[in-house]
Design a protein around this motif. Sequence first.
Motif, mmCIF file in Angstrom:
data_model
loop_
_atom_site.group_PDB
_atom_site.id
_atom_site.type_symbol
_atom_site.label_atom_id
_atom_site.label_comp_id
_atom_site.label_asym_id
_atom_site.label_seq_id
_atom_site.Cartn_x
_atom_site.Cartn_y
_atom_site.Cartn_z
ATOM 1 N N ASP A 5 0.843 -1.184 0.000
ATOM 2 C CA ASP A 5 0.000 0.000 0.000
ATOM 3 C C ASP A 5 0.886 1.244 0.000
ATOM 4 O O ASP A 5 1.982 1.258 0.578
ATOM 5 C CB ASP A 5 -0.893 0.019 1.241
ATOM 6 C CG ASP A 5 -1.954 -1.081 1.183
ATOM 7 O OD1 ASP A 5 -2.328 -1.478 0.057
ATOM 8 O OD2 ASP A 5 -2.378 -1.541 2.260
ATOM 9 N N PRO A 10 0.407 4.691 1.355
ATOM 10 C CA PRO A 10 -0.462 5.588 2.121
ATOM 11 C C PRO A 10 0.029 7.031 2.107
ATOM 12 O O PRO A 10 -0.110 7.756 3.091
ATOM 13 C CB PRO A 10 -0.372 4.997 3.529
ATOM 14 C CG PRO A 10 1.016 4.465 3.613
ATOM 15 C CD PRO A 10 1.340 3.963 2.228
ATOM 16 N N SER A 24 -4.720 12.830 -2.665
ATOM 17 C CA SER A 24 -4.750 11.865 -1.572
ATOM 18 C C SER A 24 -4.587 10.453 -2.124
ATOM 19 O O SER A 24 -4.818 10.217 -3.315
ATOM 20 C CB SER A 24 -6.066 11.970 -0.819
ATOM 21 O OG SER A 24 -7.128 11.473 -1.625
ATOM 22 N N PRO A 25 -4.173 9.491 -1.304
ATOM 23 C CA PRO A 25 -4.055 8.101 -1.781
ATOM 24 C C PRO A 25 -5.372 7.562 -2.335
ATOM 25 O O PRO A 25 -5.377 6.668 -3.181
ATOM 26 C CB PRO A 25 -3.620 7.332 -0.537
ATOM 27 C CG PRO A 25 -2.980 8.352 0.340
ATOM 28 C CD PRO A 25 -3.719 9.624 0.092
ATOM 29 N N GLY A 26 -6.476 8.133 -1.881
ATOM 30 C CA GLY A 26 -7.777 7.677 -2.360
ATOM 31 C C GLY A 26 -8.205 8.281 -3.673
ATOM 32 O O GLY A 26 -9.266 7.913 -4.207
ATOM 33 N N GLY A 27 -7.451 9.251 -4.204
ATOM 34 C CA GLY A 27 -7.772 9.804 -5.512
ATOM 35 C C GLY A 27 -8.363 11.196 -5.489
ATOM 36 O O GLY A 27 -8.696 11.748 -6.538
ATOM 37 N N GLU A 28 -8.485 11.815 -4.321
ATOM 38 C CA GLU A 28 -9.026 13.174 -4.254
ATOM 39 C C GLU A 28 -7.922 14.172 -4.572
ATOM 40 O O GLU A 28 -6.794 14.056 -4.075
ATOM 41 C CB GLU A 28 -9.582 13.444 -2.857
ATOM 42 C CG GLU A 28 -10.099 14.867 -2.693
ATOM 43 C CD GLU A 28 -10.461 15.177 -1.247
ATOM 44 O OE1 GLU A 28 -10.795 16.335 -0.967
ATOM 45 O OE2 GLU A 28 -10.376 14.257 -0.401
#
Length: 925
Positions: free
Chosen positions: A4, A6, A21-25
């Motif tokens: 991962d 992070p 962000s790691p989540g794509g934002e």
Amino acid sequence: MLPDLPYPALHATYGGIWLASPGGEVRGIGRGEAAARAAETPMIVLNAAVTASRLGIADFSGLDLLELFAFVHPARFAVPTPAGLARALDLPPPVDDARASLFLIEAARALLGRMARPEEWPEAYGAYNSAQSLARLRWPWAGPIGQILKSPTQSERGLFARLPEWDEANARPQPRSVRLDEQEVLDRLGTLVGPRAESREGQRSYATANARAFDPRAGEGRPNVVLAEAGTGIGKTLGYLAPASLWAEKADGAVWVSTYTKALQRQLDKETRRIFPDAAERARRVVVRKGRENYLCLLNLEDALQGGFQNRAAILAQLVARWGMYTRDGDMVGGDLPGWLPTLFRRAGSTALTDRRGECVYAGCPHYRKCFIERAARASENADIVIANHALVMILAQRRADEGQPLGRLVFDEGHHLFDAADSTFAAALTGQETIELRRWIIGPESKARGRRRGLSARLSDVASYDEEGGLAIEAAAAAATLLPADGWLGRLGESLPLGPIERLLSAVRATVYARADAQDAGYGLETDAGQPEPELIDAARPAIEALEALMRPMAKLRQRLAAVMEDGPDWLDGQARARIEGAIAGLTQRGQLVSSWIAMLARLGGPLDPDFVDWLAVDRVEGRELDIGLHRHWLDPSRPLAETVLKPAHGVLVTSATLRDGEDWSGAEARAGTVHLDNSPRHVSVPSPFDYATSAEVLVVTDLKRGDVAQLGQAYHRLIAAAGGGTLGLFTAISRLRAVHARIADRLARDGLPLYAQHVDPIDTGTLVDIFRDDPRASLLGTDALRDGVDVPGESLRLVVMEGVPWPRPTVLHAARKAAGGGSVYDDRIVRARLRQAFGRLIRSAGDRGHFVLLGAATPSRLLDAFPGGVPVLRVTLDEAIARIAGQQGAVRHTPPSVRIGSASRDFLPGLADRAHEDRHDDR
């Protein structure tokens, strides 16, 4: 399985800062928030040094994708931008800066993914051990890499065990005497250009004329010299490689091809693939040869890996060691080490990994038989084509001529720089930095100095124990060297507390320079001529001469004793010991000549001037900070030693360039190339460019900018770059103005999607800046002299060249002497025309190129405008009119009636204009 990640990713430009962000934002943030996050949170970035510069902070400790790329793919290059990295990784490039931050995370996963598939990863060998070493140094990427590389894929040996040893080879026999047939040359040229290439008559006639440089010479000291001017687009490189490679094959000899810039060296190296398509054969037959300071020193690297470096410098050493396993030839400057890698570490140790101080211990080094420098030197002895640079060729030519093995066949490309190269090579400088380097070479490291560098006593301990006289000479040389400047000398001189005769001399030089130099030079280097020296300086010169003579005597004695040991041939004198002593003899000879030149300089202080030389005193400074102090001596005409040491011993010499004559008759080219000092006359070849400059380019002289108004200058650059939509090369004559303009316009252009890069601003090496510029048609680049010549950017990436003003030469002591000897203002005009011609030459590099050349100089004398190719329209316009013409280009130059038309690069003269320009010309300096 991939680990991962992070970590957020940060992408900063002059136009904005984006955080993914790691989540794509993805969101835009301010500089303050970005700086705060950079101090607290590990983030993925692309070029941490540039990111820190964009954020206005001193340093950035992030997960740099370029460092990861250098680990995964050592000895590979990628343009260090999101789009360039995407192409290197076969990924879709981001469509804008906002999405570039998200791309950084994607690129990191792609690089880590390659390590997870070792069967598809050509550079897997050695990665595990390197990762373990980097983990101990707390390299930010070590954690994610460690989760993938659990164990080595195979038994891994370190760099020093894996490098092959070079072998000694028999001396090459003297080349056979051959005369190249014209049809043979044309056949070889046809093979090189390929069957599908369009036949160019200019290139054919150029190649056959060049062949005469390879004919057997008529007599000693009478080389066959060809001066060949070939306009842009002729295919100059293949035009001389054809006869050169053919002669090397038929005569079994070597041709040394010399360039002035590293960019042309790289191009030549690529072109030789046409001659030798097989990589293995090419490695034997083509060698790129540079000075020692360009190559990785294995002994220095070993010291760094064993704790000689700390923190970031130690990480760089580990990445360089990984590169060392895959490099072609160990060239760290312009070779296959990405130019951006050392810049990621600022000043953290890259220069300490090369042999920059001449302290090589030769065969005393445990890695001598694997040394990259020695390998290149030996490979060049049996190569067909040796690609080198002007300075190295001049030094080697002199050395080889003294040994009775001259460099027989020479090609000087970028021949218009031959005079400048000779000027630097045959000059002498007695300065603090030069003398302290000599002290270190003799004595070795002192005080708390780290490293493996060793003095003469350590390098020649076996000689000292075998030969009593030699040992005494070593001790005497070391004792005499203590009179040379030591660490901290600049600080002592600043406080008027010099130690020893040389420091007292330099203190007197400093006082004289500050007393005589103009106040307008405050903040930059200062100099004054050496005529009528102060009594204090003359008084300081005599003890300095005595100290240097006291050093010369044991050095000469030691050289004699070493030669005697070689002749005696004791039992311990094996091959490595012999090579080490030969290296010491060469070093003593070179440094003995240097000390002799220093003594000659000092002996003439206060006496009659030598008409062959120009002497001056200088304090070198950068932004007010003193760097060096000393006396300088240059030949008034450096083409004289060039002719004696390089041309006369050779059998054949080709000097070629697109601007060899600089629009003059051949007498100027002969004077600059040194052929006027030969007994025989050179052949002349002139092949015009096939490009239709009249319909592809336009020169615009902007008439309504106030001289010296930096705000107005910045506004002009902004509007011109915006009108062209990027693709602009901006050339400056002063670094201060470059920085001021960049600071005013970079953010505004970036917000319009037009990235701007600059020398002396961006922490990126010049070669990489050009690569970035070439890669992005909307990018622009600002620079100084280094970008005026030798930059090859064909196509849409360069469609506008802007010069801030007339490039008058700086009024230095040396320039003033040559100007007086060279015809006064005529000499200045010749230099300016050459610089304008070189700058214009960046614009049209291929048949389809179109563009404008803008000169921001209302007072430009009309007599200088014949520097541009015949037929090119030269127009005097306002800034608004220039912008309208550039904006209306849209891929083709339009020729509408201007407000003032000067002509078409002819000698048209507008009465009064040139006279008014002459009144203001010195302000531009």
